[in-house]
Design a protein around this motif. Sequence first.
Motif, PDB file in Angstrom:
ATOM      1  N   GLU A   8       0.836  -1.201   0.000  1.00 46.43           N
ATOM      2  CA  GLU A   8       0.000   0.000   0.000  1.00 46.43           C
ATOM      3  C   GLU A   8       0.871   1.251   0.000  1.00 46.43           C
ATOM      4  N   TRP A   9       0.191   2.409  -0.083  1.00 46.55           N
ATOM      5  CA  TRP A   9       0.828   3.675   0.260  1.00 46.55           C
ATOM      6  C   TRP A   9       0.844   3.791   1.777  1.00 46.55           C
ATOM      7  N   ALA A  10       1.301   4.914   2.286  1.00 45.46           N
ATOM      8  CA  ALA A  10       1.436   5.093   3.734  1.00 45.46           C
ATOM      9  C   ALA A  10       0.072   5.149   4.424  1.00 45.46           C
ATOM     10  N   ASN A  11       0.057   4.739   5.677  1.00 49.34           N
ATOM     11  CA  ASN A  11      -1.167   4.771   6.468  1.00 49.34           C
ATOM     12  C   ASN A  11      -0.870   5.198   7.903  1.00 49.34           C
ATOM     13  N   LEU A  12      -1.793   5.948   8.474  1.00 50.98           N
ATOM     14  CA  LEU A  12      -1.786   6.256   9.903  1.00 50.98           C
ATOM     15  C   LEU A  12      -2.917   5.459  10.535  1.00 50.98           C
ATOM     16  N   ARG A  13      -2.640   4.807  11.659  1.00 46.06           N
ATOM     17  CA  ARG A  13      -3.684   4.031  12.320  1.00 46.06           C
ATOM     18  C   ARG A  13      -3.698   4.368  13.814  1.00 46.06           C
ATOM     19  N   PHE A  14      -4.888   4.687  14.301  1.00 44.19           N
ATOM     20  CA  PHE A  14      -5.102   4.994  15.714  1.00 44.19           C
ATOM     21  C   PHE A  14      -5.935   3.866  16.300  1.00 44.19           C
ATOM     22  N   ILE A  15      -5.439   3.245  17.357  1.00 50.12           N
ATOM     23  CA  ILE A  15      -5.987   1.979  17.842  1.00 50.12           C
ATOM     24  C   ILE A  15      -6.448   2.105  19.282  1.00 50.12           C
TER      25      ILE A  15
END
Length: 258
Positions: A8-15
Amino acid sequence: MVDWLHPEWANLRFISGQPPLGGIGKADIVTAPRFNVVGPTSHATYFESGRMRSWGIGLLPLGWSKFFGASAELYADRFENGETDPVFSNMAPISKTLFDGSDTPLEQEAKSISDHFINLLDTAPPDDPLIQDAHSILVDPDLATVQEMADRLAITGRTLDRLSRRVFGFPPKLLLRRQRFLRSLAENMLNPSQNWVTSLDPQYYDQSHFGRDFQSFMGMSATEYKALPHPFLNAAVHGRMAAAGAGMQVLHDPTKPD
């Protein structure tokens, strides 16, 4: 739930909740940070999750360039703790507006994320049209060679290589291979009754050519992948297709609105 994310391209994930486990390519499987920044990837990402909530924000190359000052190549095929890496300090406040334990509507949380990005635009650099043009050309299924891409951008191959590494995270030849592979994978996931032969992108010479790419990008054979359950990816591919007209983030045309 266990699945393998495609490149993928970049991702930000808040968990929130039980932190998932993950690893890119042959990297060790580790616990993901609560604010998890994943750079652009060229290998599958294994993940395993329990009870959790997560907000994911996908960043196209222009978005990476606009909001972060670091070269995408430095974060390629790796993930970082967004709360401790200063490059992503402008995104850390988002986590304070999410998962407050109340019955906050999803629409309100989504708006708080959107508002944060809109506020950042006040100090962000202007769009670089070369990035947008390069990305638009990259997703063209008729693009076959790096030289053709450079010619269409009216830049040298060396300039394209530097731009590609800085903004997209990888050299252009690898990006073209990744596009070709993911077009084939998306076609098969959207139409699972097809066999791999009928799903192949026209730029593949034959099935063995595709098989080598599959092993390189996903770390397993196409047959092994097909035999595994994909509870997350199947839902994501069909959901993205319905919402954005492309089954995978990497296939999304940046010139077309969601």
